[in-house]
Design a protein around this motif. Structure first.
Motif, PDB file in Angstrom:
ATOM      1  N   ALA A 175       0.758  -1.324  -0.003  1.00 49.25           N
ATOM      2  CA  ALA A 175      -0.212   0.126  -0.062  1.00 49.25           C
ATOM      3  C   ALA A 175       1.028   1.290   0.013  1.00 49.25           C
ATOM      4  CB  ALA A 175      -0.899  -0.043   1.170  1.00 49.25           C
ATOM      5  N   VAL A 176       0.364   2.213  -0.611  1.00 49.09           N
ATOM      6  CA  VAL A 176       1.023   3.645  -0.566  1.00 49.09           C
ATOM      7  C   VAL A 176      -0.214   4.595  -0.208  1.00 49.09           C
ATOM      8  CG1 VAL A 176       1.993   5.359  -1.846  1.00 49.09           C
ATOM      9  CG2 VAL A 176       2.632   2.899  -2.329  1.00 49.09           C
ATOM     10  N   ALA A 177       0.046   5.353   0.973  1.00 50.41           N
ATOM     11  CA  ALA A 177      -0.951   6.253   1.247  1.00 50.41           C
ATOM     12  C   ALA A 177      -0.124   7.597   1.296  1.00 50.41           C
ATOM     13  CB  ALA A 177      -0.994   5.919   2.632  1.00 50.41           C
ATOM     14  N   THR A 178      -0.836   8.590   0.423  1.00 49.79           N
ATOM     15  CA  THR A 178      -0.611   9.900   0.188  1.00 49.79           C
ATOM     16  C   THR A 178      -1.545  11.169   0.998  1.00 49.79           C
ATOM     17  OG1 THR A 178      -1.863  10.437  -1.838  1.00 49.79           O
ATOM     18  CG2 THR A 178       0.443   9.258  -2.170  1.00 49.79           C
ATOM     19  N   PRO A 179      -1.363  12.164   0.878  1.00 50.62           N
ATOM     20  CA  PRO A 179      -2.194  13.071   1.588  1.00 50.62           C
ATOM     21  C   PRO A 179      -3.629  12.886   0.698  1.00 50.62           C
ATOM     22  CG  PRO A 179       0.000  14.156   1.425  1.00 50.62           C
ATOM     23  CD  PRO A 179      -0.001  13.069   0.639  1.00 50.62           C
ATOM     24  N   GLU A 180      -3.550  12.631  -0.440  1.00 50.85           N
ATOM     25  CA  GLU A 180      -5.259  12.388  -1.310  1.00 50.85           C
ATOM     26  C   GLU A 180      -5.671  11.251  -1.195  1.00 50.85           C
ATOM     27  OE1 GLU A 180      -2.030  13.372  -3.831  1.00 50.85           O
ATOM     28  OE2 GLU A 180      -2.359  15.394  -3.625  1.00 50.85           O
ATOM     29  N   ARG A 181      -4.990   9.921  -1.049  1.00 45.33           N
ATOM     30  CA  ARG A 181      -5.597   8.499  -0.874  1.00 45.33           C
ATOM     31  C   ARG A 181      -4.789   7.667  -0.417  1.00 45.33           C
ATOM     32  NH1 ARG A 181      -3.978   9.927  -6.187  1.00 45.33           N
ATOM     33  NH2 ARG A 181      -6.041  10.855  -6.838  1.00 45.33           N
ATOM     34  N   ALA A 182      -5.308   6.516  -0.546  1.00 45.56           N
ATOM     35  CA  ALA A 182      -4.632   5.313  -0.162  1.00 45.56           C
ATOM     36  C   ALA A 182      -4.747   4.259  -1.578  1.00 45.56           C
ATOM     37  CB  ALA A 182      -4.846   4.480   1.021  1.00 45.56           C
TER      38      ALA A 182
END
Length: 157
Positions: A117-124
């Motif tokens: 998984a990759v989580a950014t300020p916008e989405r996971a």
């Protein structure tokens, strides 16, 4: 194609983002790949190896009920780990790996089943990987898989 850790770091730097890493089955392989790049400290905040299931809850804030219901090898757990390491390290981007390296199944899940998984300020964003081979191959494939996903997510812009 194996992603270059330098490319992941450069993509994050281009956006002004820092990275934190939560690892289970990879046991530090992802952080080791990133810190092998000179200048990684400009982007990499740190990492958490939460190998034991209870540490996913206590260190990364993964919901204990989710872990009890589904086990550690689950797409929602991977997403929660990525979000949790963002909070734990103060990073903009969280990377996470969870899965079964083998040789034996875990919680009824077959060796080679991995979620990254990759989580950014916008989405996971979560990806399932079904990796062949023995324990070392699965662990290496999981590390490559999360770096590939990170590069894709960071390149989206």
């Amino acid at each position: 194609m194996t992603p270059a850790p330098a490319d992941v770091l450069a993509a994050a730097a281009a956006r002004g983002w820092s990275i934190g890493v939560a690892e289970s089955l990879t046991g530090g392989l992802v952080v080791a790949a990133l810190v092998s790049v000179p200048g990684a400290s400009a982007v990499l905040r740190g990492g958490v190896v939460a190998y034991a299931t209870d540490l996913k809850a206590s260190l990364l804030g993964v919901d204990a009920a989710l872990l009890a219901e589904r086990g550690a090898v689950d797409p929602d757990v991977a997403a929660a780990m990525a979000g949790g390491v963002r909070r734990a390290t103060g990073a903009d981007v969280g990377l996470a790996t969870t899965g079964v390296a083998g040789p034996d199944p875990q919680d009824g899940k077959a060796p080679g089943l991995v979620y990254v998984a990759v989580a950014t300020p916008e989405r996971a964003t979560v990806r399932r990987l079904d990796l062949p081979g023995g324990r070392a191959a699965v662990r290496a494939g999981a590390a490559d898989g999360v770096l590939s996903l990170a590069l894709e997510v960071l390149a989206r812009g």
